[in-house]
Design an enzyme around this catalytic site. Sequence first.
Site, PDB file in Angstrom:
ATOM      1  N   ASP A  60       0.917  -1.284   0.053  1.00  0.00           N
ATOM      2  CA  ASP A  60       0.071   0.089   0.099  1.00  0.00           C
ATOM      3  C   ASP A  60       1.021   1.059   0.125  1.00  0.00           C
ATOM      4  OD1 ASP A  60      -2.383  -1.396   0.080  1.00  0.00           O
ATOM      5  OD2 ASP A  60      -2.179  -1.828   2.001  1.00  0.00           O
ATOM      6  N   ASP A  66     -14.251  -4.275  -1.623  1.00  0.00           N
ATOM      7  CA  ASP A  66     -14.165  -4.221  -0.305  1.00  0.00           C
ATOM      8  C   ASP A  66     -15.433  -4.412   0.503  1.00  0.00           C
ATOM      9  OD1 ASP A  66     -11.334  -3.410  -0.706  1.00  0.00           O
ATOM     10  OD2 ASP A  66     -11.717  -1.369  -0.755  1.00  0.00           O
TER      11      ASP A  66
END
Lengths: 194, 251
Positions: free
Chosen positions: B11, B130
Amino acid sequence: MNLVVVKYNAGNITSVDFAFKRIGIDVTITDDPEKIRSADKIIFPGVGEASSAMSYLKEKNLDKVIKELKQPVLGICLGMQLMCEFSEEGETECLGIFNKKVKHFGSKELKVPQIGWNNIFDLKSPLFKGVQEDSFVYFVHGYYAELGENTIATTDYILKYSSALKKNNFYGTQFHPEKSGSVGEQILKNFINL
Amino acid sequence: MLCKRIIPCLDIKDGRTVKGIHFEELRDAGDAIELAVRYCKEGADELVFLDITATNDKRKTLSELVTKIASKINIPFTVGGGVSSLEDVSALLKAGADKVAINTAAFKNPQLIYEMAHRFGSQCVVVGIDIKFEGAEWYVYLNGGRIKTEKTALAWTKEAVALGAGEILLTSMDSDGTKDGFSNDITKLISENVNVPVIASGGAGTIKHFEDVFTLGKADAALAASVFHYNEIHIDDLKKELKRKNIKVRL
């Protein structure tokens, strides 16, 4: 070494370019028939869909150029499939270099396309010099070429199929050597040294 | 036989690797290029790189970082974060990505999945989803987990696959950063209902968790970040242990 990568509408050419740079070779990326014909060796890459790729090649007259090449040519993934006779993907007449039909994986149990690392075995060509039987390479494909006289590597997914083909000066890999770690690098080096 | 894949995820925020808990409380985890090269050497099967602060003015920096990483690694490389148009996808592929992950933009404009698949091939279309469990269902969340939708995980996954998604990157927000294990039940449900690979994400803490997500969760690949960033699990050890448990991995 004048290595040319055929530029057309179906290719992740950046990955191929980077892979050769990592082994110290600069490539020329072009769709110019003259530059392709005068190369020492040619890479015919490809990801995408067979019928649109074939139409594009015909439109640019690259189909004839590729078929008539006398120097070593390496087709990768869709590139290899387009070097076969016919593909079930879009019912496409292909280049007809390998006497093979490209078929769709039919399976209810396994996922299609096959995406990931699988083994290559029954390795039969200098293309695999120094590569061990059952080495892992990276595949992404929903269609496959059957086994036959041109087969120089076999893989098992749903059934046994040709993961690499060879006829005269033409080579093809169903997997992506440019994304297959050190094994892939060895195969690219072997192609350069053919 | 096809191998199960181990995928470290970077990330990225402002060129550094970060990691949070439940999508928040970010902390620094190191230089992105160094980590990418290390994972490649340790036997990672693929890398995923998500730019979590992607904004238009930072796009160029992202492409440059993608190129730097792609030129160094010899395994497949997926890039995502703020991707919202075919131009974004094209730029990332040119920069050296092999696949592009789309998430919120795909949900808001599902046609983008079809257009991406048509132009670049399904093999490079990774749809990130998600999800969070609420009441009796897993719901899809957008904008890095900030906005809830009324669509269930399974309904959206099926739609995305029908439009041309080549892989699904399924992140359980409930498990993310907890190190309590992957959300195996929903992973299994999704994996058994679509014919494309499912990458499970969120919750990896131990080697057993990876074993479970492949056996119980039927995942095709498992993605993790902090256990790899902070050297809690070495990829090579993980894969050797999985092999001992008869899970097919690339060694």
